[in-house]
Design a protein around this motif. Structure first.
Motif, PDB file in Angstrom:
ATOM      1  N   ILE A  23       0.310   2.262  -2.212  1.00 50.60           N
ATOM      2  CA  ILE A  23       1.627   1.740  -1.863  1.00 50.60           C
ATOM      3  C   ILE A  23       2.519   1.789  -3.095  1.00 50.60           C
ATOM      4  CG2 ILE A  23       2.900  -0.285  -1.054  1.00 50.60           C
ATOM      5  CD1 ILE A  23       0.377  -1.073   0.510  1.00 50.60           C
ATOM      6  N   ASP A  24       3.666   2.431  -2.929  1.00 51.70           N
ATOM      7  CA  ASP A  24       4.643   2.554  -4.011  1.00 51.70           C
ATOM      8  C   ASP A  24       5.032   1.170  -4.509  1.00 51.70           C
ATOM      9  OD1 ASP A  24       6.907   3.053  -5.618  1.00 51.70           O
ATOM     10  OD2 ASP A  24       7.449   4.803  -4.410  1.00 51.70           O
ATOM     11  N   THR A  25       4.982   0.981  -5.807  1.00 51.08           N
ATOM     12  CA  THR A  25       5.284  -0.339  -6.379  1.00 51.08           C
ATOM     13  C   THR A  25       6.739  -0.743  -6.193  1.00 51.08           C
ATOM     14  OG1 THR A  25       5.616   0.729  -8.542  1.00 51.08           O
ATOM     15  CG2 THR A  25       3.444  -0.202  -8.091  1.00 51.08           C
ATOM     16  N   ALA A  26       7.596   0.202  -5.786  1.00 48.54           N
ATOM     17  CA  ALA A  26       8.994  -0.142  -5.502  1.00 48.54           C
ATOM     18  C   ALA A  26       9.142  -0.863  -4.167  1.00 48.54           C
ATOM     19  CB  ALA A  26       9.855   1.121  -5.516  1.00 48.54           C
ATOM     20  N   LEU A  51       4.350   4.113   1.767  1.00 44.12           N
ATOM     21  CA  LEU A  51       3.017   4.711   1.669  1.00 44.12           C
ATOM     22  C   LEU A  51       3.120   6.058   0.956  1.00 44.12           C
ATOM     23  CD1 LEU A  51      -0.014   4.467   2.530  1.00 44.12           C
ATOM     24  CD2 LEU A  51       0.591   6.004   4.425  1.00 44.12           C
ATOM     25  N   ASN A  52       2.361   6.210  -0.126  1.00 45.90           N
ATOM     26  CA  ASN A  52       2.301   7.465  -0.859  1.00 45.90           C
ATOM     27  C   ASN A  52       0.890   8.045  -0.770  1.00 45.90           C
ATOM     28  OD1 ASN A  52       4.917   6.943  -1.558  1.00 45.90           O
ATOM     29  ND2 ASN A  52       4.575   6.898  -3.774  1.00 45.90           N
ATOM     30  N   THR A  53       0.834   9.346  -0.636  1.00 41.79           N
ATOM     31  CA  THR A  53      -0.449  10.043  -0.629  1.00 41.79           C
ATOM     32  C   THR A  53      -0.384  11.202  -1.624  1.00 41.79           C
ATOM     33  OG1 THR A  53       0.258  11.466   1.199  1.00 41.79           O
ATOM     34  CG2 THR A  53      -0.932   9.456   1.772  1.00 41.79           C
ATOM     35  N   SER A  54      -1.507  11.545  -2.188  1.00 42.34           N
ATOM     36  CA  SER A  54      -1.563  12.620  -3.175  1.00 42.34           C
ATOM     37  C   SER A  54      -2.783  13.491  -2.919  1.00 42.34           C
ATOM     38  CB  SER A  54      -1.639  12.064  -4.603  1.00 42.34           C
ATOM     39  OG  SER A  54      -1.801  13.109  -5.548  1.00 42.34           O
TER      40      SER A  54
END
Length: 293
Positions: free
Chosen positions: A85-88, A28-31
């Motif tokens: 969601i990080d594509t990795a 999970l990424n947030t910006s």
């Protein structure tokens, strides 16, 4: 209109330097991103939920929420939060589950103890009650269930029918209603103070709680369908909800040991936030009561 002597007139949102991206380690990424705008700027048209992050490298991050502060000189500061969601991780479809474990003791009826009727390999003494019982005056009277077993006596020329009998006692003063066991009444012999009058014991309990995020409704529907199912592995279908260190397998009672006991869902930006709970049983969750997969 913003008062501009030199530079951008802010009729379009101007991305400010210093914006950040935070990763939770599970996908999970947030910006948090800041824009400068003119007070006449159409904020509602810009902050549409699900809009992509302005930086192409993070276009998988979608707009979640925003706030605006009104500055001097007809300038406003627009702060926007994006999530994705990080594509990795799983091609950006879902995050890896983030699971924690809670372990402690809980109260159970003593008759459910694994060392109650037969000696359990994990205990050096026992069994607690065993399976051999004989009548004793220490226990209460119990009903005779079959009328053919009633006892008749003549007292003062009157026939008396006796419909009760003495109960049966086994190891440690354990008391039952018949020589074959039947209903467990309790511990009735004060010569065994560790058991006398006691009805419960403390047993280990292990539960897990976790969270994962998904971009697809099908994941939500699949996990809801798996609710109340038990597995002998750390996975429910394609969902590996338990970490590698969690105990798995088939319990001593024949059922799979890990039961998916709760699934809660809420929308989080353009994602589905799926929160779940899992209950572990050393005995296992029997297939006649719970779905074993």
């Amino acid at each position: 209109m913003a008062i501009v002597i030199n530079g951008n007139d802010l009729t379009t949102a101007l991305l400010q330097p210093g914006w950040t991206v935070t990763a939770d380690g599970f996908g999970l990424n947030t910006s948090t991103t800041v824009f400068k705008i003119d007070v006449s700027f159409d904020i509602d048209a810009f902050v549409v939920k699900g809009n992509a992050h302005p930086d192409a490298a993070y276009s998988y991050l979608k707009l979640d929420k925003w706030k605006v502060s009104w500055d001097t000189l007809d300038i406003a500061t627009l702060t926007v939060d994006y999530v994705g969601i990080d594509t990795a991780f799983n091609s950006g479809v879902r995050t890896d589950p983030n699971t924690s474990s809670a372990n402690g003791l809980t109260t159970e009826n003593i008759s459910t103890h694994p060392n109650f009727f037969a000696l359990d390999a994990n205990f050096t003494t026992g069994p607690i009650a065993g399976t051999s019982y004989s009548q004793s005056v220490l226990g209460p009277l119990v009903e005779i269930k079959n009328p053919v077993d009633y006892i008749t006596q003549v007292i003062n020329l009157n026939t008396v029918i006796i419909s009760k009998k003495q109960s049966y006692v086994g190891n440690n003063g354990s008391c039952f209603e018949s020589s074959a066991g039947g209903r467990f009444i309790g511990f009735v012999d004060p010569a065994y103070p560790n058991f006398y009058g006691k009805t419960n014991y403390l047993t280990r309990t292990t539960s897990y709680s976790g969270v994962m995020y998904s971009t697809v409704l099908a994941d939500v529907q699949a996990l809801l369908a798996l609710l109340n199912s038990a597995t002998a592995t750390n996975s429910w279908g394609i969902f590996e909800l338990l970490p590698a260190w969690a105990p798995v397998g088939v319990g001593s009672g024949g059922g799979n040991v890990n039961l998916l006991s709760q699934v809660n869902v809420e929308e989080f930006g353009s994602l589905y936030k799926i929160m779940y709970e899992i209950r572990y049983s050393k005995v296992g969750w029997h297939a006649s009561v719970y779905t074993n997969i």
